[in-house]
Write an enzyme that holds these catalytic residues in place. Structure first.
Site, PDB file in Angstrom:
ATOM      1  N   THR A   1      18.859  45.176 -19.062  1.00 64.05           N
ATOM      2  CA  THR A   1      19.914  44.359 -18.435  1.00 64.05           C
ATOM      3  C   THR A   1      21.241  45.104 -18.583  1.00 64.05           C
ATOM      4  OG1 THR A   1      18.809  42.270 -18.825  1.00 64.05           O
ATOM      5  CG2 THR A   1      21.211  42.182 -18.768  1.00 64.05           C
TER       6      THR A   1
ATOM      7  N   ARG B   1      11.674  31.166 -13.240  1.00 60.76           N
ATOM      8  CA  ARG B   1      12.357  31.298 -14.533  1.00 60.76           C
ATOM      9  C   ARG B   1      13.728  31.995 -14.386  1.00 60.76           C
ATOM     10  NH1 ARG B   1      14.619  35.607 -17.721  1.00 60.76           N
ATOM     11  NH2 ARG B   1      14.481  35.027 -19.902  1.00 60.76           N
ATOM     12  N   ILE B   2      14.732  31.437 -15.020  1.00 58.05           N
ATOM     13  CA  ILE B   2      16.064  32.046 -15.044  1.00 58.05           C
ATOM     14  C   ILE B   2      16.488  32.154 -16.501  1.00 58.05           C
ATOM     15  CG2 ILE B   2      18.488  31.750 -14.382  1.00 58.05           C
ATOM     16  CD1 ILE B   2      17.438  30.042 -12.000  1.00 58.05           C
ATOM     17  N   GLY B   3      16.994  33.313 -16.894  1.00 59.89           N
ATOM     18  CA  GLY B   3      17.439  33.516 -18.281  1.00 59.89           C
ATOM     19  C   GLY B   3      18.917  33.218 -18.440  1.00 59.89           C
ATOM     20  N   ASP B   4      19.516  33.834 -19.444  1.00 60.12           N
ATOM     21  CA  ASP B   4      20.929  33.580 -19.757  1.00 60.12           C
ATOM     22  C   ASP B   4      21.894  34.356 -18.866  1.00 60.12           C
ATOM     23  OD1 ASP B   4      19.871  35.945 -21.007  1.00 60.12           O
ATOM     24  OD2 ASP B   4      21.774  36.142 -22.056  1.00 60.12           O
TER      25      ASP B   4
ATOM     26  N   THR C   1      22.776  40.426 -23.772  1.00 61.84           N
ATOM     27  CA  THR C   1      21.451  40.866 -23.346  1.00 61.84           C
ATOM     28  C   THR C   1      20.454  40.517 -24.442  1.00 61.84           C
ATOM     29  OG1 THR C   1      20.065  42.765 -22.785  1.00 61.84           O
ATOM     30  CG2 THR C   1      21.926  43.202 -24.230  1.00 61.84           C
ATOM     31  N   GLY C   2      19.263  40.076 -24.033  1.00 56.53           N
ATOM     32  CA  GLY C   2      18.266  39.726 -25.039  1.00 56.53           C
ATOM     33  C   GLY C   2      17.338  38.655 -24.523  1.00 56.53           C
ATOM     34  N   THR C   3      16.615  38.040 -25.428  1.00 53.21           N
ATOM     35  CA  THR C   3      15.669  36.994 -25.043  1.00 53.21           C
ATOM     36  C   THR C   3      16.464  35.788 -24.515  1.00 53.21           C
ATOM     37  OG1 THR C   3      15.637  36.483 -27.391  1.00 53.21           O
ATOM     38  CG2 THR C   3      13.713  37.585 -26.512  1.00 53.21           C
ATOM     39  N   GLY C   4      16.521  35.698 -23.190  1.00 54.17           N
ATOM     40  CA  GLY C   4      17.441  34.784 -22.536  1.00 54.17           C
ATOM     41  C   GLY C   4      17.312  33.338 -22.960  1.00 54.17           C
TER      42      GLY C   4
HETATM   43  N1  ASP Z   1      18.721  38.279 -20.941  1.00 48.47           N
HETATM   44  C1  ASP Z   1      17.838  38.716 -19.898  1.00 48.47           C
HETATM   45  C2  ASP Z   1      16.979  37.532 -19.468  1.00 48.47           C
HETATM   46  O1  ASP Z   1      16.539  36.791 -20.317  1.00 48.47           O
HETATM   47  C3  ASP Z   1      16.932  39.839 -20.305  1.00 48.47           C
HETATM   48  C4  ASP Z   1      17.607  40.926 -21.120  1.00 48.47           C
HETATM   49  O2  ASP Z   1      18.816  40.908 -21.305  1.00 48.47           O
HETATM   50  O3  ASP Z   1      16.910  41.833 -21.609  1.00 48.47           O
HETATM   51  O4  ASP Z   1      16.724  37.394 -18.300  1.00 48.47           O
END
Ligand code: ASP
Length: 350
Positions: A203, A231-234, A254-257
């Site tokens: 990301t 699905r939509i993340g953060d 960035t990370g586990t949304g």
């Molecule tokens: N945050 C992003 C999501 O969950 C993925 C990522 O940043 O690696 O869609």
């Protein structure tokens, strides 16, 4: 008149020193921080050639953003300069080179915010917009709505004259392989799948302060490999993946949304700084610890109203860079110390 709850009243009292310090002389006239994703990545898994490719891509993006700010340009334009470059680069999980959905397509998300007016724009579920970050900014500038999705967002992009690309243009062999591995791992528990290296790494985001003291933040992503059901993340959610407030800071995550959404990370960092007077490193570390405590991983980049750039992440690496008017100019991938629990290794960089 209703009485303020005690805890809120004390928080308001604490906001005074933060407001005063916002008027103090800036530490840097302009400042920028960028990221290209965070995750578990070992040095052994990265070849020198691959590392050089990532480093060069990050440096080019950082230079593009810094050049805008050095010339007296706006924080918003610096963010766009960085993110559009990284969206076009297939190394990163945004725009071209985005990870693939369960069905084998792309579903791109982005958000954008400016810190002076706190105007914001965001879009999710795009499959034909070459630069999702430009769409997010166009939604913000239009001002009628903040968050558009799917076909409607694409129709708006077309009305705005934004460049379109066919789905195939976004898809790379590397991401096709990852999807195959992901699907195989769903069907057969013996098959291993490197969550971070292949699932979602990459990301992209940028945060900046310009010479007028304005802040801006932007984030763009393809989300997570094999995502389903819309699905939509953060990343496209204002307050979770992106936030900018001239009174405090600009943040891109960035990370586990799912965890960043639940913790309200980006706005949480700005609120902590504004109401408690914490600096960007301390506030960012606090939210990343919260994410870690819930079971999530990832990181953030932050630029404060005074131009201080900070990183915080609880993974072994985050593609990142920062530059400012005082001559700071660095890009990095790994952390030199192993992740600690609570995960605050990025603070050691200061
Ligand atoms: N945050 C992003 C999501 O969950 C993925 C990522 O940043 O690696 O869609």
């Amino acid at each position: 008149m209703a009485r303020l709850p005690k805890v809120l009243a004390s928080a308001l009292a604490l906001s005074v020193p933060a407001g005063v310090s916002a008027q103090a002389a800036p530490q840097a006239e302009w400042s920028i921080a960028i990221h290209g994703g965070a995750g578990t990545l070992s040095r052994d898994a990265m070849t020198p050639a691959r590392e050089a490719e990532y480093t060069a891509a990050l440096q080019a993006a950082l230079d593009a953003g810094a050049a805008v700010l050095r010339d007296g340009g706006e924080a918003q334009d610096a963010v766009v300069a960085v993110v559009t470059l990284l969206e076009d680069d297939p190394l990163f999980n945004a725009g071209r080179g985005a990870v693939l959905t369960w069905e084998g397509g792309v579903s791109l998300d982005a958000s954008f915010m400016r810190g002076d007016t706190r105007a914001a724009g965001a879009a999710a579920g795009l499959a034909h917009v070459r630069h999702p970050i430009l769409l997010a900014r166009a939604i913000m500038e239009d001002g009628r709505h903040v968050f558009l999705s799917g076909e409607g967002a694409e129709e708006f992009a077309a009305d705005q004259g934004l460049e379109r690309a066919e789905t195939e243009w976004f898809i790379t062999p590397r991401r096709r392989d990852s999807l195959e591995q992901f699907r195989a791992a769903q069907d057969d528990p013996q098959v291993t799948f490197n969550e971070d290296a292949e699932h979602r790494y990459g990301t992209v985001g940028a945060v900046a302060r310009d010479v007028r003291g304005n802040l801006a933040a932007g984030t763009s992503t393809g989300g997570t490999t094999g995502k389903r059901w819309g699905r939509i993340g953060d990343s496209p959610v204002i307050g979770a993946g992106t936030y900018a407030d001239n009174r405090a800071c600009a943040v891109s995550a960035t990370g586990t949304g799912e965890y960043f959404l639940r913790a309200g990370v980006a706005q949480g960092i700005c609120a902590l700084m504004r109401l408690s007077g914490m600096g960007p490193q301390e506030a960012a570390d606090q939210l990343i610890v919260e994410v870690g405590d819930m079971g999530g991983d990832g990181g953030v980049i932050v630029v404060s109203a005074q131009g201080e750039a900070a990183f915080s992440f609880n993974t072994s690496g985050m593609y990142r860079g920062r530059a400012d008017s005082n001559g700071l100019n660095e890009v990095a991938i790994f952390t030199d110390s192993p992740p600690v629990d609570p995960p605050m290794q990025a603070a050691a960089e200061h």
